[in-house]
Motif scaffolding. Structure first.
Motif, PDB file in Angstrom:
ATOM      1  N   ALA A  56      -5.224   5.907  -5.491  1.00 12.35           N
ATOM      2  CA  ALA A  56      -3.973   6.666  -5.489  1.00 12.35           C
ATOM      3  C   ALA A  56      -2.933   5.955  -4.647  1.00 12.35           C
ATOM      4  O   ALA A  56      -3.235   5.463  -3.554  1.00 12.35           O
ATOM      5  N   SER A  57      -1.700   5.891  -5.162  1.00 12.26           N
ATOM      6  CA  SER A  57      -0.577   5.316  -4.420  1.00 12.26           C
ATOM      7  C   SER A  57       0.604   6.268  -4.514  1.00 12.26           C
ATOM      8  O   SER A  57       0.591   7.219  -5.290  1.00 12.26           O
ATOM      9  N   SER A  58       1.631   5.973  -3.713  1.00 10.19           N
ATOM     10  CA  SER A  58       2.769   6.877  -3.608  1.00 10.19           C
ATOM     11  C   SER A  58       4.054   6.089  -3.504  1.00 10.19           C
ATOM     12  O   SER A  58       4.084   4.971  -2.976  1.00 10.19           O
ATOM     13  N   ALA A  59       5.154   6.697  -4.002  1.00 11.45           N
ATOM     14  CA  ALA A  59       6.466   6.077  -3.867  1.00 11.45           C
ATOM     15  C   ALA A  59       7.027   6.231  -2.467  1.00 11.45           C
ATOM     16  O   ALA A  59       8.091   5.685  -2.159  1.00 11.45           O
ATOM     17  N   SER A  60       6.320   6.956  -1.605  1.00  6.04           N
ATOM     18  CA  SER A  60       6.824   7.209  -0.252  1.00  6.04           C
ATOM     19  C   SER A  60       6.374   6.174   0.769  1.00  6.04           C
ATOM     20  O   SER A  60       6.830   6.197   1.912  1.00  6.04           O
TER      21      SER A  60
ATOM     22  N   SER B  21     -16.807  13.450   1.151  1.00  6.35           N
ATOM     23  CA  SER B  21     -16.282  12.405   0.278  1.00  6.35           C
ATOM     24  C   SER B  21     -14.759  12.478   0.212  1.00  6.35           C
ATOM     25  O   SER B  21     -14.154  13.519   0.445  1.00  6.35           O
ATOM     26  N   ASP B  22     -14.132  11.344  -0.125  1.00  3.51           N
ATOM     27  CA  ASP B  22     -12.679  11.303  -0.295  1.00  3.51           C
ATOM     28  C   ASP B  22     -12.326  11.748  -1.707  1.00  3.51           C
ATOM     29  O   ASP B  22     -12.866  11.233  -2.688  1.00  3.51           O
TER      30      ASP B  22
ATOM     31  N   GLU C 224      -2.514   2.958   0.050  1.00  5.79           N
ATOM     32  CA  GLU C 224      -3.349   3.343  -1.076  1.00  5.79           C
ATOM     33  C   GLU C 224      -4.593   4.060  -0.537  1.00  5.79           C
ATOM     34  O   GLU C 224      -5.020   3.814   0.579  1.00  5.79           O
ATOM     35  N   VAL C 225      -5.129   4.948  -1.379  1.00  4.80           N
ATOM     36  CA  VAL C 225      -6.350   5.667  -1.033  1.00  4.80           C
ATOM     37  C   VAL C 225      -7.353   5.454  -2.146  1.00  4.80           C
ATOM     38  O   VAL C 225      -7.030   5.599  -3.332  1.00  4.80           O
TER      39      VAL C 225
ATOM     40  N   LEU D 142      -9.564  15.719   1.641  1.00  2.00           N
ATOM     41  CA  LEU D 142      -8.594  15.869   0.556  1.00  2.00           C
ATOM     42  C   LEU D 142      -7.351  15.027   0.836  1.00  2.00           C
ATOM     43  O   LEU D 142      -6.766  15.100   1.920  1.00  2.00           O
ATOM     44  N   HIS D 143      -6.923  14.255  -0.163  1.00  2.00           N
ATOM     45  CA  HIS D 143      -5.711  13.433  -0.084  1.00  2.00           C
ATOM     46  C   HIS D 143      -4.770  13.955  -1.167  1.00  2.00           C
ATOM     47  O   HIS D 143      -4.989  13.696  -2.358  1.00  2.00           O
TER      48      HIS D 143
END
Length: 692
Positions: A549-553, A269-270, A557-558, A314-315
């Motif tokens: 989940a998102s990132s400023a980089s 699973s993610d 998205e995940v 794993l993210h």
């Protein structure tokens, strides 16, 4: 391993002609970890140095976990979890370098020395137990090895036995493998003792209630050395848990990785992981090797991961977006004469004696100290990469303020290659100002950073990196001393000291072993681990029933069916699940560090003690017979439990001062003063609300 037997001795019986000897004093220490181990050594030294003042002392040590190791370093935990310091850098026994202690110092072995001295016995015992993993570890262990926590636990158990064997006859240790659930004043047993400044109500014996027992321990003094504690989930964690239950998702809140139930994370699973510090590394170990995967060395020297098929995907992301910096993999320079710029005298010369702001006033001196160490090491050992005489560079660097045009011009002229220049922003936030066009690009950028960091920190050609770590250690001691002297302002004390400042120190100087970063790299290349980038945000998506989940980089998205908050619980007296502290707080007998900064009320959630380590009540008064030290005391979050051999470690002096204060608290009072005099002890000392 069974706990060592209590040290006991029988006092001589009084003769009919001699007065009865004074009754033994008694102390209850809550917690049996390394700090208590060191404290017992110092108590023994004080008692041996002044036997007439301490005719007898009974010390009750209460902790359900291993003696000397406590909860964090206990033997009964996953054997794959390591310490993050080299064996040669760990000791709990003072050596000849330690100054300012009461009584003589009896040198004892470091962790590395103990393994070398006992290698044959350790190998034999592991073989007899059929423990091939431990046997192989002991055989290959060297001074520079990062050993498992359970092997370190055996060292701590041996040091505990050694300490008890060396105690003077009048000091008796009684071990209770239980949990303290309450401490109350014995209202019918109020002695006249010297409480010292801040005495008052509660100046009598203490009743210590243990779980599963009817009769409490009656003692003179109580010392809390509980180490790291759990907390109840906060609002954000509760919302995530509620959402997970409603949609059949997995949620693992902040906690100690060795104690967490990770079976909720389904293979394949993610899972989003927020946090990339030491708790993250332990989590990854348990979910990969701990689930049957294995690492193999390739012929070209690289590391390959062979999945078991039981791992989740794993993210991982965090505020910085990268793992903690690798520990240095070679001997660090020790003759740099640190600190030079960030000293107490330099601070006073620049800012006087008023309150100091950690970020505005001290940070520029810290950065100059780090940069100065970087360049001194560069000029000393890599002269071919510099373009100015070392003495000229040092003189001009020393007289110029950090951040000035003079320093910028000097560095540009003297250090031709920008890669050899010190950049604190790139050190602290390597992804700032960078944007990837896809999740794959972000992942590759973090992976390259991770591999480059490990390579630099295992290559002596980059020894200025090690000098920076050494300099940071020296500034950490200076900042701690300024805090102990009451020099930091409210905001710095309540928020920055145990937050931003300790976080920066841990990221730069207290990261994982280099081999762990090799493993993270192998896991990333095997597709088991993906990197999300910096400033990660996680939101629930009720329509899809997933965490997003998102990132400023980057724009990616995940979507995941699991969320792990990979960090230790933040100390918070209001939310602690510790029964003892909850009851003390409910009665107003402890308080969290809370200060006013203008109109704002600030708190770091940790216990307030006065200058002698005594607990401060909610009304500001000091309890004369209750003390605390350790990670849950304000200002002590970063105080180490271990010492580095040969480094004149402050750990032992801190314990020595605390031992003296604890013994003083349990001492009978001197005769009452004549009428008309005012003893110094009667003058009230205001609590200073900080750690020692």
């Amino acid at each position: 391993m069974p706990s060592p037997s209590p040290r006991t001795s029988t006092p001589p019986s009084p003769t009919s002609d001699a007065p009865a000897p004074p009754a033994p004093r008694s102390l209850c220490v809550v917690g049996a970890g390394p700090r208590t181990l060191v404290l017992l050594q110092r108590l023994g030294a004080h008692v041996a140095a002044s036997p007439g003042e301490h005719p007898g002392l009974d010390v009750h040590v209460v902790d359900p976990h291993d003696s000397g190791a406590g909860r964090v370093w206990r033997e009964a935990q996953d054997p794959l979890l390591w310490m993050n310091s080299r064996a040669c850098d760990i000791t709990v026994l003072p050596d000849d370098s330690v100054t300012g202690l009461t009584g003589p110092v009896g040198p004892g072995p470091s962790l590395a020395g103990w393994i070398a001295e006992n290698r044959a016995d350790l190998v034999r015992d592991a073989a007899a137990a059929g423990d091939d993993l431990l046997r192989e570890e002991v055989l290959r262990s060297e001074p520079g090895s990062f050993v498992s926590r359970r092997l370190a636990s055996r060292y701590l158990a041996a040091a505990w036995r050694r300490t008890l064997d060396g105690l003077p006859p009048g000091l008796r240790v009684h071990r209770h493998a239980r949990t303290v659930v309450d401490v109350v004043d014995a209202v019918d047993d109020v002695d006249d003792v010297d409480a010292g400044p801040g005495g008052g109500d509660g100046d009598g014996r203490q009743l210590v209630h243990l779980d599963g027992t009817g009769e409490p321990l009656a003692v003179d003094v109580v010392l809390l050395v509980q180490g790291h504690l759990d907390v109840h989930p906060g609002p954000r964690e509760r919302r995530a848990a509620t959402f997970a239950r409603a949609h059949g998702l997995a949620h693992v809140p902040p906690g100690y990785t060795s104690d967490q139930d990770l079976d909720v994370l389904v293979p394949g699973s993610d899972v989003v992981v927020v946090g990339m510090g030491l708790a993250f590394v332990d989590l990854v170990v348990r979910l990969t090797e701990g689930r049957g995967g294995r690492f193999e060395e390739r012929p070209d020297g690289s590391l390959e991961y062979r999945p078991s098929g039981r791992e989740p995907r794993l993210h991982a992301g965090s505020r910085r977006g990268v793992p903690y910096r690798s520990k240095i993999g070679y001997p660090s320079p020790t003759d740099l004469g640190l600190p030079r710029y960030c000293t107490a005298s330099a601070v006073e010369a620049r800012h006087g004696t008023g309150p100091l702001d950690l970020r505005a006033d001290l940070w520029p001196l810290v950065v100059k100290e780090l940069a100065g160490a970087h360049y001194r090491e560069l000029f000393r050992t890599h002269r071919e990469r510099t373009a100015l005489a070392p003495a000229e560079f040092d003189a001009r660097f020393s007289r110029s303020p950090w951040g000035s045009a003079e320093i910028d011009e000097l560095i540009a002229r003297a250090v031709p290659d920008p890669a050899d220049r010190f950049d604190v922003t790139a050190l602290d936030r390597p992804l700032d100002g960078w944007w990837g066009t896809s999740g794959d690009e972000v992942h590759e950028r973090v992976l390259r950073h991770l591999e480059a960091d490990r390579e630099r920190r295992t290559d002596p050609r980059h020894s200025p990196d090690a000098a920076v770590v050494t300099a940071l250690l020296s500034t950490y001691v200076v900042v701690a001393g300024l805090h102990a002297a009451g020099r930091l302002n409210a905001r710095s004390t309540a928020l920055d000291l145990d937050g931003w400042w300790h976080g920066f120190f841990s990221y730069v100087a207290s990261g994982p072993p280099p081999q762990r970063l090799r493993q993270l790299s192998a896991l990333a290349r095997a597709g088991v681990l993906r990197f999300l980038g910096a400033d990660v945000r996680v939101r629930p998506d009720a329509d899809e029933g997933v965490f997003v989940a998102s990132s400023a980089s980057g724009p990616h998205e995940v979507r995941a069916r699991g969320l792990v908050e990979a960090r230790l619980p933040v100390a918070d007296l209001e939310r602690t699940s510790d029964v003892l502290l909850t009851r003390l707080r409910g009665r107003g007998e402890v308080r969290a560090h809370e200060l006013l900064d203008g109109e704002a009320r600030l708190s770091n959630g940790r216990l307030v003690v006065d200058g002698r380590g005594r607990l401060v009540r909610a009304d500001g008064s000091v309890h004369p017979r209750r003390f605390a030290t350790g990670a849950w005391v304000s200002g002590e979050a970063g105080a180490p439990a271990f010492a580095r051999p040969g480094a004149d470690a402050e750990v032992f002096r801190r314990a020595d001062r605390l031992a003296a204060d604890v013994l003083r608290a349990g001492r009978p009072a001197p005769p009452a003063p004549r009428a008309g005099t005012t003893p110094a002890a009667a003058r009230r000392e205001l609590p200073r609300g900080r750690g020692r």
